[in-house]
Structure formats: structure tokens, C-alpha cells
Design a protein around this motif. Structure first.
Motif, PDB file in Angstrom:
ATOM      1  N   LEU A 138      -4.132  10.942 -22.486  1.00  0.00           N
ATOM      2  CA  LEU A 138      -2.486  10.776 -22.725  1.00  0.00           C
ATOM      3  C   LEU A 138      -2.351  11.758 -23.632  1.00  0.00           C
ATOM      4  CD1 LEU A 138      -1.914   6.823 -22.695  1.00  0.00           C
ATOM      5  CD2 LEU A 138      -1.748   8.504 -20.575  1.00  0.00           C
ATOM      6  N   ALA A 139      -3.398  12.006 -24.787  1.00  0.00           N
ATOM      7  CA  ALA A 139      -3.116  12.937 -25.748  1.00  0.00           C
ATOM      8  C   ALA A 139      -3.316  14.189 -25.488  1.00  0.00           C
ATOM      9  CB  ALA A 139      -4.087  12.505 -27.183  1.00  0.00           C
ATOM     10  N   THR A 140      -3.869  14.801 -24.030  1.00  0.00           N
ATOM     11  CA  THR A 140      -4.028  16.150 -23.796  1.00  0.00           C
ATOM     12  C   THR A 140      -2.719  16.827 -23.890  1.00  0.00           C
ATOM     13  OG1 THR A 140      -6.077  15.211 -22.409  1.00  0.00           O
ATOM     14  CG2 THR A 140      -5.182  17.559 -21.996  1.00  0.00           C
ATOM     15  N   PRO A 141      -2.530  17.779 -24.249  1.00  0.00           N
ATOM     16  CA  PRO A 141      -1.521  18.771 -24.297  1.00  0.00           C
ATOM     17  C   PRO A 141      -0.856  19.091 -22.834  1.00  0.00           C
ATOM     18  CG  PRO A 141      -2.865  19.512 -25.892  1.00  0.00           C
ATOM     19  CD  PRO A 141      -3.798  18.629 -25.117  1.00  0.00           C
ATOM     20  N   ILE A 142       0.344  18.937 -22.645  1.00  0.00           N
ATOM     21  CA  ILE A 142       1.211  19.160 -21.238  1.00  0.00           C
ATOM     22  C   ILE A 142       0.537  18.140 -20.213  1.00  0.00           C
ATOM     23  CG2 ILE A 142       1.485  20.883 -19.348  1.00  0.00           C
ATOM     24  CD1 ILE A 142       1.222  22.910 -21.514  1.00  0.00           C
ATOM     25  N   PHE A 143      -0.640  18.184 -19.979  1.00  0.00           N
ATOM     26  CA  PHE A 143      -1.197  17.239 -18.572  1.00  0.00           C
ATOM     27  C   PHE A 143      -1.132  15.881 -19.122  1.00  0.00           C
ATOM     28  CE2 PHE A 143      -3.051  21.482 -17.797  1.00  0.00           C
ATOM     29  CZ  PHE A 143      -2.772  21.398 -16.524  1.00  0.00           C
ATOM     30  N   GLY A 144      -1.290  15.583 -20.484  1.00  0.00           N
ATOM     31  CA  GLY A 144      -1.134  14.104 -20.818  1.00  0.00           C
ATOM     32  C   GLY A 144       0.159  13.540 -20.421  1.00  0.00           C
ATOM     33  N   ARG A 145       1.260  14.307 -20.283  1.00  0.00           N
ATOM     34  CA  ARG A 145       2.553  13.831 -20.014  1.00  0.00           C
ATOM     35  C   ARG A 145       2.565  13.561 -18.438  1.00  0.00           C
ATOM     36  NH1 ARG A 145       6.667  11.307 -22.669  1.00  0.00           N
ATOM     37  NH2 ARG A 145       6.207  12.747 -24.516  1.00  0.00           N
ATOM     38  N   PHE A 146       1.938  14.512 -17.695  1.00  0.00           N
ATOM     39  CA  PHE A 146       1.655  14.070 -16.204  1.00  0.00           C
ATOM     40  C   PHE A 146       0.939  12.910 -15.834  1.00  0.00           C
ATOM     41  CE2 PHE A 146       1.462  19.054 -16.015  1.00  0.00           C
ATOM     42  CZ  PHE A 146       2.779  19.220 -16.550  1.00  0.00           C
ATOM     43  N   VAL A 147      -0.069  12.550 -16.666  1.00  0.00           N
ATOM     44  CA  VAL A 147      -0.692  11.351 -16.433  1.00  0.00           C
ATOM     45  C   VAL A 147       0.270  10.066 -16.805  1.00  0.00           C
ATOM     46  CG1 VAL A 147      -2.605  10.097 -17.428  1.00  0.00           C
ATOM     47  CG2 VAL A 147      -2.983  12.317 -17.145  1.00  0.00           C
ATOM     48  N   ARG A 148       1.065  10.216 -17.652  1.00  0.00           N
ATOM     49  CA  ARG A 148       2.029   9.087 -18.232  1.00  0.00           C
ATOM     50  C   ARG A 148       2.768   8.495 -16.767  1.00  0.00           C
ATOM     51  NH1 ARG A 148       3.444   7.927 -23.474  1.00  0.00           N
ATOM     52  NH2 ARG A 148       1.944   9.158 -25.151  1.00  0.00           N
ATOM     53  N   CYS A 149       3.181   9.878 -15.902  1.00  0.00           N
ATOM     54  CA  CYS A 149       4.010   9.523 -15.112  1.00  0.00           C
ATOM     55  C   CYS A 149       3.402   8.515 -13.929  1.00  0.00           C
ATOM     56  CB  CYS A 149       4.514  10.699 -14.274  1.00  0.00           C
ATOM     57  SG  CYS A 149       5.486  11.829 -15.341  1.00  0.00           S
ATOM     58  N   LEU A 150       2.031   8.583 -13.872  1.00  0.00           N
ATOM     59  CA  LEU A 150       1.197   7.895 -12.889  1.00  0.00           C
ATOM     60  C   LEU A 150       1.124   6.239 -13.351  1.00  0.00           C
ATOM     61  CD1 LEU A 150      -1.690  10.177 -12.166  1.00  0.00           C
ATOM     62  CD2 LEU A 150       0.536   9.797 -10.767  1.00  0.00           C
ATOM     63  N   GLN A 151       1.626   6.127 -14.720  1.00  0.00           N
ATOM     64  CA  GLN A 151       1.592   4.629 -15.306  1.00  0.00           C
ATOM     65  C   GLN A 151       0.039   4.076 -14.991  1.00  0.00           C
ATOM     66  OE1 GLN A 151       5.268   2.524 -13.411  1.00  0.00           O
ATOM     67  NE2 GLN A 151       4.952   1.839 -15.450  1.00  0.00           N
ATOM     68  N   LEU A 200       4.589  29.213 -14.483  1.00  0.00           N
ATOM     69  CA  LEU A 200       6.041  28.839 -14.021  1.00  0.00           C
ATOM     70  C   LEU A 200       6.155  27.590 -13.806  1.00  0.00           C
ATOM     71  CD1 LEU A 200       6.830  32.247 -12.394  1.00  0.00           C
ATOM     72  CD2 LEU A 200       7.532  31.507 -14.807  1.00  0.00           C
ATOM     73  N   VAL A 201       5.123  27.137 -12.826  1.00  0.00           N
ATOM     74  CA  VAL A 201       5.311  25.783 -12.250  1.00  0.00           C
ATOM     75  C   VAL A 201       5.258  24.582 -13.384  1.00  0.00           C
ATOM     76  CG1 VAL A 201       4.313  24.021 -10.710  1.00  0.00           C
ATOM     77  CG2 VAL A 201       4.508  26.152 -10.039  1.00  0.00           C
ATOM     78  N   LEU A 202       4.396  24.945 -14.513  1.00  0.00           N
ATOM     79  CA  LEU A 202       3.857  24.188 -15.654  1.00  0.00           C
ATOM     80  C   LEU A 202       5.314  23.955 -16.489  1.00  0.00           C
ATOM     81  CD1 LEU A 202       0.273  24.554 -16.764  1.00  0.00           C
ATOM     82  CD2 LEU A 202       1.046  22.795 -15.394  1.00  0.00           C
TER      83      LEU A 202
END
Length: 512
Positions: A151-164, A55-57
Motif C-alpha cells: 500500500l505504501a508503494t508510490p502510485i501502484f499502492g493507490r491502485f492496490v487500494r482500489c481492490l480492497q 500517459l495512462v498512469l
């Protein structure tokens, strides 16, 4: 048989065994009661936590998409500002804390985190588990160093992008240089960029010590704030963590380390002093293990050796002995050939003799004793690397090899016949004609029936143990002559023996 010399060979602290032999293996042993407890709790907790995490994800992923929408990661990248930065620091950080809370984490924060203008870099250690990412949440989502593949990891890749993140690519030969330049640029931005969070160990350990810090965080020469991580619960494997009522993690911010002028000029010194400060606060030792030891450990496994055989404290060994990665990897392959028939990755004198195709005799025993640095009757890979580099390769000088060649070449016709070769080995090292045949053929590369100096030299280059073996034999012959001297020469004998001991001790310590 002549008496064998016994050397008192002092070993400097620089090449003694580390306090922690293998910091890369997590040996988790559970009692029966602990296993039963995990199973009973896990039946209830794991499904519930899996639902909550999902749910959090489901909420976090679209928020991350909005934050990073049309925001570049490469090229002329600027730090996030305005609403993006607000959502990242507030909304994403809150969702991150919720995510870890659903996994049962209880976070205890000690000390005070300073701003990016006071300490542009956060150095976190020890790095031991996937869950260490929680420090990013607590620190307010600073930038990190990450592989571009993440960065290409599903779901978590998008979280990593937030960290620049500062991106590292294994395919780009200039990646290391570009990474250091980017860290330097952000660290010296005067607070424009958020702090850069780095795990300077570069790989995960079992928290029993601090391994060598990589220099990337210390090259800019700016203040670094050390951050410590502790897991009092001990069980930090994914499934075991989910099966516990709660997992405590302590995050402690130490005062920033402001580098001296000397440390600014020498990043290795800067890194070493920060590591020492962190180790003292944690109450653990430091070692010179690095990520390269992990690579050697994997290589040892591929060569059918116990994986621990590859652990040599690569940074220390390579620096002291002037060895490169390829050199040590090559020595590991040679050691594996010698140790292929033994168990546990340790060579006994019988296996050492079998590899050299020689019987166990005084010269061989003395050579083996020089390799066997801790005197346990076996040689491990670390002792082998040190022995080959310090003892054997220096014996492969042209002068030494010519002297050894002349020992065989009794008729001085600049070539060694089978009879000459057999005669010396039989008298000096007790080798039978049968054992000698295969060795002679190996040295006689062109199959001409005799050995030239070039063939002798080429063989000694790839088998340095033989060169040292023959010089050891010559030293034993001199020693025997001294022992057989008349009583009136005993005083001289004692002085000569003492001189030889000192000479051998120095030889053994050449780079020790």
C-alpha cells in the motif's frame, strides 16, 4: 577384508525425486537471431511504450485517488458500493486494459467466469510473473490478498487500494489467522463482497509444474473457480516483453469446483484436488515444492552452497518425517559444513569419510550406500535429510548408544580411555592413532582424558552418523560370521541373511 553385503532397498514413490527438480528458476536462453530481433524492435518499441504507459498512469492515478478517498482499509471495512464500485469496475478496469495494451499484451479469454454467489473465490495458477496481475483486470477487479507494505508503494499502492485487498502483515503474529478469517468472512457474505482472487501457490514458478497450493483459499469450504494462465510467447521478462511486437496471454476459467463434505473438512484435500484438475488442464506435473523451498534455496546460497541444494520438497519431507522448518534449516547447516569443500553441493564418499575423520572402509561404504538413494555415488541435501532422519537418529536410542559404549569400554569401568578408543577404531574401522586423536578430543568435552557415557551420548546426538556407523559395523561382523560358517549351515545362513535384508529394508523405509 570381509565381503560387503549388497542390499536391495526398495524406495517408495513417496520420497522419490520430483518430476521437476527446480520450479523456481526461469532459464531463458535466447538465440542470436532472437537477441538481434529484440534489440532492433526495442529501439523503437520501448521508448514509445514508455511514453504511452506514463500517459495512462497519469490518468489512472487521480482516478484511483478519487475512488479510495476517505475509504478505510482497516477496521469495520465495507465493500465498495454505488459510484465507487462503478468507477472501479468500469473506469479502472478499462484503464487497466489500456495499460496492458500499451505494453503489447493480447488477451485471449476462454471459458466463462461465474459470479461471486456461485464461486466466491478465484484460484489462479501458475503464478510466474509480475504481469499475472492482468487476470485481475480481466476478472473485473476482484479483491486480492496483498502485503500491507504494498500500500505504501508510490502510485501502484493507490491502485492496490482500489481492490480492497485482504491485508497480510509480516510484523503481526496474528496476521495469518486474521487473513484466513477475513477470506472466510468475504467468501461467505452471500455475494455482498466481490470475489476474492488468490494465487494459491504463494510464490512465482517457471510454469513447468504446479507446486503445493496453500490452504487459505480452501479453508472456507466454498466453491472455488480455477483460473489458468498461459503465456505462449515464453518471454515474459519485463524488458523482453516490451521489445516484442505483442505478448499473448491466455486466461481460461474452468468450471467451479464444488467441495464435497470430505473436502470441506480437509482443506489440504480440497486444495490437492483443485490443483490436480488445473494440472491436467495445463498438461503439467505437480510437485510438493512450496514457498519454504524458496527460503531453503536462499539459505543454501547464504551457506555458499548451490541454491538448488536447498530444494527438498519441504511439505512432503516435513510431513513424512515429522520435521519442522527449524529442523530442516539446522540439517542444511550441518550439510553445508560437510559439503564446504565439494563443488555442486553433492558429497562423495571421500568427503563423507573426511568429515567423519574415518578412512573409507566397508562399514562406511555401506552407510554411505544407505544415504545414496539414487545410487549415483553422491549424497545431496535431500538424501542427507532423509538419511539422517530415517537411518541415523533412530540409531541414537539409549540402548543402542549403551551397546556402542560398551564396545569401547573393554574393562567395564564405565569410561573409555584413549587406548580403548584407539584399539577399537584401529581394528574395526582401520583408523590410525593420528586420525583418532582429534576425534577423541571432540568427544572428551571436559578434557579429562577419558570419555563418559554422558559425553558419548551428547556427541552422538549432534553427530548421529556415528551411531549408525557402529551398528552397521556390528551387522557386518554378524554377516561375516555367517559367511564363515561351515557348509552344513549354508541353508540357515541364507535364511538369516534374508531376514537381515528384510529387517534393513524395513528400517530404511521406517517413514519412507
Amino acid at each position: 577384508m570381509p565381503p560387503q553385503r549388497v542390499f536391495a532397498l526398495p524406495r517408495q514413490q513417496s520420497l522419490l525425486l520430483p518430476a521437476v527438480i527446480n520450479p523456481f528458476v526461469q532459464d531463458t536462453k535466447l538465440t542470436t537471431a532472437a537477441i538481434v530481433k529484440c534489440v532492433l524492435l526495442g529501439i523503437f518499441l520501448v521508448p514509445v511504450r514508455a511514453i504511452l504507459l506514463s500517459l495512462v498512469l497519469m490518468v489512472t492515478w487521480p482516478v484511483a485517488v478519487i475512488i479510495t478517498f476517505k475509504h478505510p482499509l482497516k477496521g469495520a471495512v465495507e465493500p465498495m458500493t454505488g459510484w465507487r464500485r462503478f468507477m472501479c469496475r468500469r473506469v479502472m478496469a478499462a484503464l487497466g486494459r489500456t495499460y496492458y495494451f500499451c505494453m503489447g499484451f493480447r488477451v485471449v479469454v476462454k471459458g466463462k467466469q461465474v459470479g461471486s454467489s456461485e464461486a466466491p473465490i478465484l484460484a489462479v495458477a501458475p503464478h510466474s510473473t509480475f504481469f499475472d496481475g492482468i487476470v485481475c483486470i480481466v476478472a473485473g477487479l476482484p479483491s486480492t490478498v496483498s502485503r500491507v507494505e504494498n500500500l505504501a508503494t508510490p502510485i501502484f499502492g493507490r491502485f492496490v487500494r482500489c481492490l480492497q485487498p485482504v491485508l497480510v502483515s509480516r510484523k503481526d503474529p496474528d496476521s495469518r489467522k486474521n487473513t484466513i478469517q477475513e477470506i472466510d468472512s468475504r467468501a461467505k457474505s452471500g455475494g455482498k463482497w466481490p470475489q476474492v482472487l488468490i494465487f494459491p501457490e504463494g510464490t512465482c514458478t517457471n510454469r513447468s509444474c504446479l507446486i503445493t497450493f496453500k490452504q487459505g483459499a480452501f479453508i472456507p469450504g466454498v466453491p472455488v473457480q480455477p483460473v489458468l494462465m498461459r503465456y505462449p510467447n515464453k518471454l515474459t521478462l519485463l524488458l523482453l516483453t516490451l521489445c516484442q511486437l505483442y505478448t499473448t496471454v491466455e486466461i481460461e476459467f474452468l468450471p467451479p469446483h464444488i467441495p464435497t463434505e470430505e473436502e470441506k473438512k480437509t482443506p489440504a484435500l480440497f486444495a490437492s484436488r483443485v490443483r490436480e484438475t488445473m494440472a491436467q488442464a495445463l498438461g503439467v506435473p505437480v510437485t510438493d515444492h512450496t514457498y519454504e523451498d524458496c527460503r531453503l534455496m536462499i539459505s543454501a546460497g547464504e551457506l555458499t552452497l548451490p541454491m538448488e541444494a536447498g530444494l527438498v520438497e519441504f511439505t512432503k519431507i516435513s510431513r513424512k518425517l515429522n520435521l519442522k522448518w527449524d529442523n530442516v534449516k539446522k540439517e542444511l547447516e550441518g550439510f553445508a559444513t560437510m559439503a564446504s569443500s565439494c563443488k555442486g553441493g553433492r558429497i562423495t564418499i571421500e568427503e563423507f569419510a573426511r568429515f567423519l575423520k574415518l578412512p573409507v572402509n566397508p562399514p562406511l561404504e555401506e552407510l554411505f550406500a544407505l544415504f545414496d538413494r539414487n545410487g549415483d555415488g553422491t549424497i545431496d541435501f535431500r538424501e542427507y535429510v532423509i538419511g539422517v532422519t530415517i537411518l541415523c537418529r533412530p540409531a541414537n536410542t539409549e540402548d543402542v548408544l549403551r551397546m556402542a559404549f560398551q564396545l569401547f569400554d573393554t574393562d567395564e569401568d564405565k569410561r573409555i580411555t584413549r587406548e580403548e578408543f584407539t584399539s577399537l577404531l584401529r581394528s574395526a574401522l582401520g583408523v590410525s592413532d593420528l586420525n583418532m586423536t582429534k576425534l577423541f578430543k571432540e568427544i572428551d568435552a571436559d578434557g579429562s582424558g577419558f570419555i563418559t557415557f554422558s559425553e558419548f551420548q551428547a556427541f552422538a546426538t549432534t553427530h548421529p552418523e556415528y551411531a549408525k556407523l557402529f551398528t552397521t559395523y556390528l551387522e557386518l561382523q554378524r554377516y561375516q560370521a555367517i559367511q564363515e560358517a561351515r557348509p552344513g549351515d549354508l541353508e540357515l545362513s541364507s535364511q538369516t541373511d534374508s531376514g537381515e535384508k528384510q529387517e534393513d529394508s524395513v528400517s530404511d523405509k521406517k517413514d519412507d
